[in-house]
Design a protein around this motif. Structure first.
Motif, mmCIF file in Angstrom:
data_model
loop_
_atom_site.group_PDB
_atom_site.id
_atom_site.type_symbol
_atom_site.label_atom_id
_atom_site.label_comp_id
_atom_site.label_asym_id
_atom_site.label_seq_id
_atom_site.Cartn_x
_atom_site.Cartn_y
_atom_site.Cartn_z
ATOM 1 N N VAL A 146 -16.052 34.269 110.684
ATOM 2 C CA VAL A 146 -15.779 33.306 111.763
ATOM 3 C C VAL A 146 -16.158 33.882 113.121
ATOM 4 C CG1 VAL A 146 -13.989 32.137 110.429
ATOM 5 C CG2 VAL A 146 -13.330 33.983 111.992
ATOM 6 N N HIS A 147 -16.066 35.207 113.282
ATOM 7 C CA HIS A 147 -16.510 35.815 114.549
ATOM 8 C C HIS A 147 -18.023 35.678 114.716
ATOM 9 C CE1 HIS A 147 -13.140 37.593 116.665
ATOM 10 N NE2 HIS A 147 -12.646 38.087 115.544
ATOM 11 N N LEU A 148 -18.752 35.570 113.599
ATOM 12 C CA LEU A 148 -20.210 35.421 113.657
ATOM 13 C C LEU A 148 -20.652 33.956 113.586
ATOM 14 C CD1 LEU A 148 -21.189 38.434 111.359
ATOM 15 C CD2 LEU A 148 -21.713 38.186 113.793
ATOM 16 N N GLY A 149 -19.716 33.041 113.731
ATOM 17 C CA GLY A 149 -20.056 31.625 113.769
ATOM 18 C C GLY A 149 -20.325 31.017 112.412
ATOM 19 N N ARG A 150 -19.895 31.686 111.362
ATOM 20 C CA ARG A 150 -20.005 31.128 110.017
ATOM 21 C C ARG A 150 -18.683 30.476 109.628
ATOM 22 N NH1 ARG A 150 -23.945 34.488 112.080
ATOM 23 N NH2 ARG A 150 -25.512 35.074 110.508
ATOM 24 N N ASN A 151 -18.725 29.642 108.598
ATOM 25 C CA ASN A 151 -17.514 29.083 108.021
ATOM 26 C C ASN A 151 -17.168 29.877 106.767
ATOM 27 O OD1 ASN A 151 -17.413 27.000 110.006
ATOM 28 N ND2 ASN A 151 -19.020 25.935 108.865
ATOM 29 N N ALA A 152 -15.906 29.884 106.388
ATOM 30 C CA ALA A 152 -15.502 30.763 105.308
ATOM 31 C C ALA A 152 -14.368 30.155 104.495
ATOM 32 C CB ALA A 152 -15.069 32.125 105.868
ATOM 33 N N ALA A 153 -14.286 30.600 103.251
ATOM 34 C CA ALA A 153 -13.188 30.222 102.362
ATOM 35 C C ALA A 153 -12.818 31.440 101.535
ATOM 36 C CB ALA A 153 -13.582 29.063 101.455
ATOM 37 N N GLY A 154 -11.526 31.663 101.360
ATOM 38 C CA GLY A 154 -11.074 32.815 100.594
ATOM 39 C C GLY A 154 -9.976 32.456 99.623
ATOM 40 N N ARG B 18 -9.988 33.931 89.012
ATOM 41 C CA ARG B 18 -10.662 33.682 87.733
ATOM 42 C C ARG B 18 -10.894 32.188 87.524
ATOM 43 N NH1 ARG B 18 -6.862 37.895 84.457
ATOM 44 N NH2 ARG B 18 -5.453 37.181 86.129
ATOM 45 N N GLY B 19 -10.181 31.364 88.267
ATOM 46 C CA GLY B 19 -10.395 29.922 88.230
ATOM 47 C C GLY B 19 -10.919 29.395 89.548
ATOM 48 N N ILE B 20 -11.773 30.173 90.228
ATOM 49 C CA ILE B 20 -12.195 29.807 91.590
ATOM 50 C C ILE B 20 -12.972 28.495 91.632
ATOM 51 C CG2 ILE B 20 -14.363 31.160 91.531
ATOM 52 C CD1 ILE B 20 -13.721 31.855 94.516
ATOM 53 N N ALA B 21 -13.742 28.187 90.600
ATOM 54 C CA ALA B 21 -14.490 26.914 90.608
ATOM 55 C C ALA B 21 -13.522 25.737 90.599
ATOM 56 C CB ALA B 21 -15.429 26.855 89.404
ATOM 57 N N ARG B 22 -12.385 25.899 89.931
ATOM 58 C CA ARG B 22 -11.362 24.853 89.914
ATOM 59 C C ARG B 22 -10.591 24.812 91.231
ATOM 60 N NH1 ARG B 22 -6.370 25.837 89.060
ATOM 61 N NH2 ARG B 22 -6.828 27.840 88.054
ATOM 62 N N LEU B 23 -10.386 25.973 91.846
ATOM 63 C CA LEU B 23 -9.645 26.032 93.101
ATOM 64 C C LEU B 23 -10.440 25.477 94.281
ATOM 65 C CD1 LEU B 23 -8.083 29.619 92.776
ATOM 66 C CD2 LEU B 23 -6.884 27.431 92.553
ATOM 67 N N LEU B 24 -11.770 25.634 94.238
ATOM 68 C CA LEU B 24 -12.629 25.192 95.347
ATOM 69 C C LEU B 24 -13.691 24.202 94.853
ATOM 70 C CD1 LEU B 24 -13.224 28.690 97.046
ATOM 71 C CD2 LEU B 24 -11.523 26.955 97.692
ATOM 72 N N PRO B 25 -13.280 23.093 94.231
ATOM 73 C CA PRO B 25 -14.271 22.172 93.638
ATOM 74 C C PRO B 25 -15.178 21.510 94.666
ATOM 75 C CG PRO B 25 -12.095 21.149 93.693
ATOM 76 C CD PRO B 25 -11.900 22.592 94.086
ATOM 77 N N GLY C 258 -17.594 32.048 88.020
ATOM 78 C CA GLY C 258 -17.134 30.929 88.833
ATOM 79 C C GLY C 258 -17.816 30.889 90.189
ATOM 80 N N CYS C 259 -17.992 32.056 90.803
ATOM 81 C CA CYS C 259 -18.647 32.116 92.115
ATOM 82 C C CYS C 259 -20.101 31.661 92.022
ATOM 83 C CB CYS C 259 -18.567 33.533 92.673
ATOM 84 S SG CYS C 259 -16.918 34.007 93.236
ATOM 85 N N ARG C 260 -20.733 31.908 90.898
ATOM 86 C CA ARG C 260 -22.129 31.495 90.718
ATOM 87 C C ARG C 260 -22.267 29.987 90.906
ATOM 88 N NH1 ARG C 260 -25.792 29.902 86.785
ATOM 89 N NH2 ARG C 260 -27.776 31.054 86.740
ATOM 90 N N THR C 261 -21.265 29.210 90.482
ATOM 91 C CA THR C 261 -21.336 27.758 90.628
ATOM 92 C C THR C 261 -21.166 27.323 92.078
ATOM 93 O OG1 THR C 261 -18.964 27.335 90.322
ATOM 94 C CG2 THR C 261 -20.313 27.548 88.333
ATOM 95 N N LEU C 262 -20.606 28.208 92.915
ATOM 96 C CA LEU C 262 -20.389 27.863 94.322
ATOM 97 C C LEU C 262 -21.605 28.155 95.185
ATOM 98 C CD1 LEU C 262 -16.771 29.309 94.754
ATOM 99 C CD2 LEU C 262 -17.437 26.970 94.155
#
Length: 292
Positions: free
Chosen positions: A69-77, A112-119, A185-189
């Motif tokens: 966010v300091h570099l002007g990007r958006n983020a999700a964790g 481990r369920g990140i694709a479900r958490l961030l659909p 899961g991250c690969r799908t994001l």
């Protein structure tokens, strides 16, 4: 195809505590397994553009998100431990007070369920940046006899989880299986030209060296990812024609024990930043710099 290059980044010019001073809340130092801010910032600057989305599936206190966010990007964790997730949110609030222009969200959950958490983020991330856990306890902070004048060593802030379901408590094979699920899961994001960056170093368990970077490369292939680049991120400083040691007390202690047994053990002076891509043509750091 872009030629792969090996790069060295001088990310250890300042100690971790100095890199975090004023930029993060003081209680952030309680987390024993933090990503070095200079590594996160350099990776984000290299592999993304302003407005891009950066994701960290094991965000801890939010280092990746804060630097994004300091570099002007958006983020999700995503963070398994609710306490650290709350601190990540607090650090992001602190970043906004300091003028950070990006936006970010944090979810407490099992990556481990990140694709479900961030659909809603499927296919949108330019960069996934993270680091695997190294165990339920890391070295944390210490005061030795040299510091106190009293015999023995006092440790604190060495635990980041007491939950036995946390990946950090699992055996190495189970930890790697879980991390493989996270990478899958991250690969799908990822968007089509996105990359996954993993900062990782070898560590010693009962005196034996564990090649965690090698393990991560193998499980990434299982997740359908190809190694596109490898960056050497220095943990030591460079100055006056010599290396400035940043090794912890425990790293030096392990090295000295090895020397006493006649083993050529040295303290770790760098981390690997492994860059993975789903594309046939690797997205190397040099290629990204040219594109920018």
């Amino acid at each position: 195809m872009t030629k792969r290059t090996t790069s060295v980044w001088a990310t250890g010019q300042q100690p971790s505590r100095t890199q975090r001073r004023h930029r993060y809340l003081p209680e952030s130092m309680q987390h024993p397994g933090k990503m070095l801010p200079a590594i996160a910032a350099r990776a984000i600057d290299t592999y993304t553009q302003p407005g891009d989305l950066v994701i960290d599936p094991m965000c801890g206190i939010g280092t990746t998100l804060v630097e994004a966010v300091h570099l002007g990007r958006n983020a999700a964790g995503v963070e398994y431990e609710e306490g650290w997730a709350k601190l990540a949110v607090a650090n992001l609030t602190h970043a906004r007070r300091q003028g950070a222009t990006g936006s970010a969200t944090v979810l407490a959950g099992d990556a481990r369920g990140i694709a479900r958490l961030l659909p809603n983020l499927t296919g949108q991330a330019a960069l996934v940046l993270t680091s695997p856990p190294y165990g339920s306890a890391t070295h944390g902070h210490i005061r030795s006899t040299r510091d106190t004048g009293e015999p023995g060593i006092r440790k604190w802030n060495q635990l980041y989880s007491r939950d036995r379901a946390n990946l950090a408590h699992q055996s190495l094979p189970a930890l790697l299986d879980g991390f493989a699920q996270i990478l899958t899961g991250c690969r799908t994001l990822l968007r089509s030209d996105g990359v996954i960056a993993v900062t990782v170093r070898p560590y010693r368990h009962r005196g034996e060296l564990v090649d965690l970077p090698g393990h991560v490369q193998r499980i990434a292939r299982r997740a359908g990812l190809e190694l596109a680049d490898r960056i050497v991120c220095l943990l030591c400083g460079l100055g006056h024609g010599k290396l400035l040691n940043r090794a912890s007390f425990f790293q030096l202690h392990e090295a000295r024990k090895g020397w006493a047994r006649g083993l050529p053990i040295h303290a770790t002076a760098h981390e690997d930043l492994l860059i993975f891509s789903t594309q046939a043509a690797p997205a190397t750091a040099s290629a990204c710099r040219r594109a920018a």
